[in-house]
Design a protein around this motif. Structure first.
Motif, short mmCIF file in Angstrom:
data_model
loop_
_atom_site.label_atom_id
_atom_site.label_comp_id
_atom_site.label_asym_id
_atom_site.label_seq_id
_atom_site.Cartn_x
_atom_site.Cartn_y
_atom_site.Cartn_z
N GLY A 49 2.90 6.15 -2.93
CA GLY A 49 4.04 6.87 -3.51
C GLY A 49 3.93 6.99 -5.02
N ARG A 50 3.56 5.90 -5.68
CA ARG A 50 3.40 5.94 -7.15
C ARG A 50 2.28 6.89 -7.56
NH1 ARG A 50 4.61 0.61 -6.23
NH2 ARG A 50 2.44 -0.08 -6.29
N TRP A 51 1.17 6.88 -6.80
CA TRP A 51 0.05 7.77 -7.10
C TRP A 51 0.46 9.23 -6.95
CZ3 TRP A 51 -2.75 10.97 -3.65
CH2 TRP A 51 -3.87 11.59 -4.22
N LEU A 52 1.15 9.56 -5.88
CA LEU A 52 1.60 10.95 -5.70
C LEU A 52 2.50 11.38 -6.84
CD1 LEU A 52 2.32 10.99 -1.86
CD2 LEU A 52 0.49 12.23 -3.06
N ALA A 53 3.41 10.52 -7.26
CA ALA A 53 4.30 10.85 -8.37
C ALA A 53 3.52 11.02 -9.67
CB ALA A 53 5.38 9.78 -8.53
N ALA A 54 2.61 10.09 -9.94
CA ALA A 54 1.84 10.13 -11.19
C ALA A 54 0.93 11.35 -11.28
CB ALA A 54 1.01 8.85 -11.33
N THR A 55 0.49 11.87 -10.14
CA THR A 55 -0.40 13.02 -10.14
C THR A 55 0.34 14.34 -9.91
OG1 THR A 55 -0.93 12.71 -7.78
CG2 THR A 55 -2.40 11.65 -9.41
N PHE A 68 -13.48 8.85 4.18
CA PHE A 68 -12.82 9.98 4.82
C PHE A 68 -13.09 10.00 6.33
CE2 PHE A 68 -12.58 14.49 6.13
CZ PHE A 68 -11.24 14.70 5.86
N GLY A 69 -14.28 9.64 6.72
CA GLY A 69 -14.66 9.68 8.13
C GLY A 69 -13.82 8.79 9.03
N ASP A 70 -13.45 7.59 8.56
CA ASP A 70 -12.66 6.69 9.40
C ASP A 70 -11.18 6.70 9.06
OD1 ASP A 70 -13.34 5.30 6.99
OD2 ASP A 70 -13.00 3.38 7.96
N TYR A 71 -10.79 7.32 7.96
CA TYR A 71 -9.39 7.49 7.58
C TYR A 71 -8.60 6.18 7.79
CZ TYR A 71 -6.29 11.28 6.10
OH TYR A 71 -5.51 12.13 5.37
N PRO A 72 -8.86 5.17 6.94
CA PRO A 72 -8.22 3.87 7.13
C PRO A 72 -6.70 3.92 6.90
CG PRO A 72 -9.34 3.96 5.01
CD PRO A 72 -9.69 5.23 5.74
N THR A 73 -6.03 2.84 7.24
CA THR A 73 -4.58 2.79 7.05
C THR A 73 -4.22 3.09 5.60
OG1 THR A 73 -4.70 0.40 6.76
CG2 THR A 73 -4.09 1.20 8.95
N GLY A 74 -3.18 3.88 5.42
CA GLY A 74 -2.72 4.27 4.09
C GLY A 74 -3.52 5.40 3.46
N ALA A 105 0.82 -1.21 0.00
CA ALA A 105 0.00 0.00 0.00
C ALA A 105 0.85 1.26 0.00
CB ALA A 105 -0.93 -0.01 1.21
N ALA A 106 1.92 1.27 0.78
CA ALA A 106 2.79 2.45 0.83
C ALA A 106 3.39 2.74 -0.54
CB ALA A 106 3.88 2.25 1.88
N GLY A 107 3.81 1.70 -1.25
CA GLY A 107 4.33 1.88 -2.61
C GLY A 107 3.27 2.42 -3.55
N ARG A 132 -6.45 0.72 -1.58
CA ARG A 132 -7.18 -0.28 -2.38
C ARG A 132 -7.69 0.27 -3.71
NH1 ARG A 132 -10.84 -3.86 1.79
NH2 ARG A 132 -9.06 -4.80 2.83
N GLU A 133 -7.86 1.57 -3.79
CA GLU A 133 -8.35 2.19 -5.02
C GLU A 133 -7.24 2.41 -6.04
OE1 GLU A 133 -11.62 4.94 -2.68
OE2 GLU A 133 -9.73 5.83 -3.32
N LEU A 134 -6.01 2.26 -5.61
CA LEU A 134 -4.88 2.58 -6.48
C LEU A 134 -4.37 1.32 -7.19
CD1 LEU A 134 -3.03 4.94 -3.99
CD2 LEU A 134 -4.51 5.57 -5.90
N PRO A 135 -3.82 1.47 -8.39
CA PRO A 135 -3.33 0.30 -9.12
C PRO A 135 -2.15 -0.37 -8.43
CG PRO A 135 -2.92 2.35 -10.34
CD PRO A 135 -3.65 2.71 -9.11
#
Length: 169
Positions: free
Chosen positions: A39-45, A129-135, A34-36, A164-167
């Protein structure tokens, strides 16, 4: 001008060793993945941070260590003991000492969720957003030239995602 905050709850931690103190718990396999993804999502966006403020817990430091390789010019983490299970007031105080225009802050619930709600003018419509799950990761923009001028309820959510929403990588 504006400053941008990337607010990340640490990825999923490993509860397999009951003898470990909470502060010493590492990530589990799902958390490392999940952490990876984050990171990939932040870079891609195009949302790579210039400064990293990270709780001293093993799982937050490991979350950043697994995000950073995917980011262009990732900063070295500034590990801050006060962020370990910090409340919103402590998080704001730490953030107001930041120097870069784009900052990532990695911490823990319930403080991260409370801080995210407190800092935004309106919550994103995302169901998690309300429960702010891990990651979970919030990207918010604040109408200030420097972090010392950022105030609660002034942020505008640009994005909110859960791993979970990220590739997959």
């Amino acid at each position: 001008m504006a400053v941008r905050l990337i607010l990340v709850r640490h990825a999923k931690s490993d509860w397999g060793d009951g003898d470990l103190e909470d502060h010493a718990r590492p990530l589990n396999a799902r958390g490392r993945d999940a952490a990876g993804r984050v990171g990939r999502w932040l870079a891609a966006t195009g949302r790579a941070p210039h400064e990293a403020l990270v709780s001293s817990a093993v799982r937050t430091r490991e979350t950043w260590a697994r995000m950073a390789p995917h980011l262009p010019d990732a900063p070295e983490a500034r590990v801050i003991d006060a962020l370990y299970h910090a409340g919103p007031d402590v998080m704001l105080r730490v953030l107001q000492g930041a120097r870069a225009p784009v900052v990532v802050l990695l911490g823990h619930n319930p403080g991260i969720a409370a801080f995210a709600h407190w800092m935004l003018s309106a919550a994103p419509t995302h169901g998690r957003f309300g429960d702010y799950p891990t990651g979970a990761t919030l990207v918010a923009r604040f109408p200030a030239d420097r972090w010392a001028d950022v105030a609660p309820a002034s942020g505008v959510a640009e994005a909110f995602v859960v791993p979970r929403e990220l590739p997959e990588g």
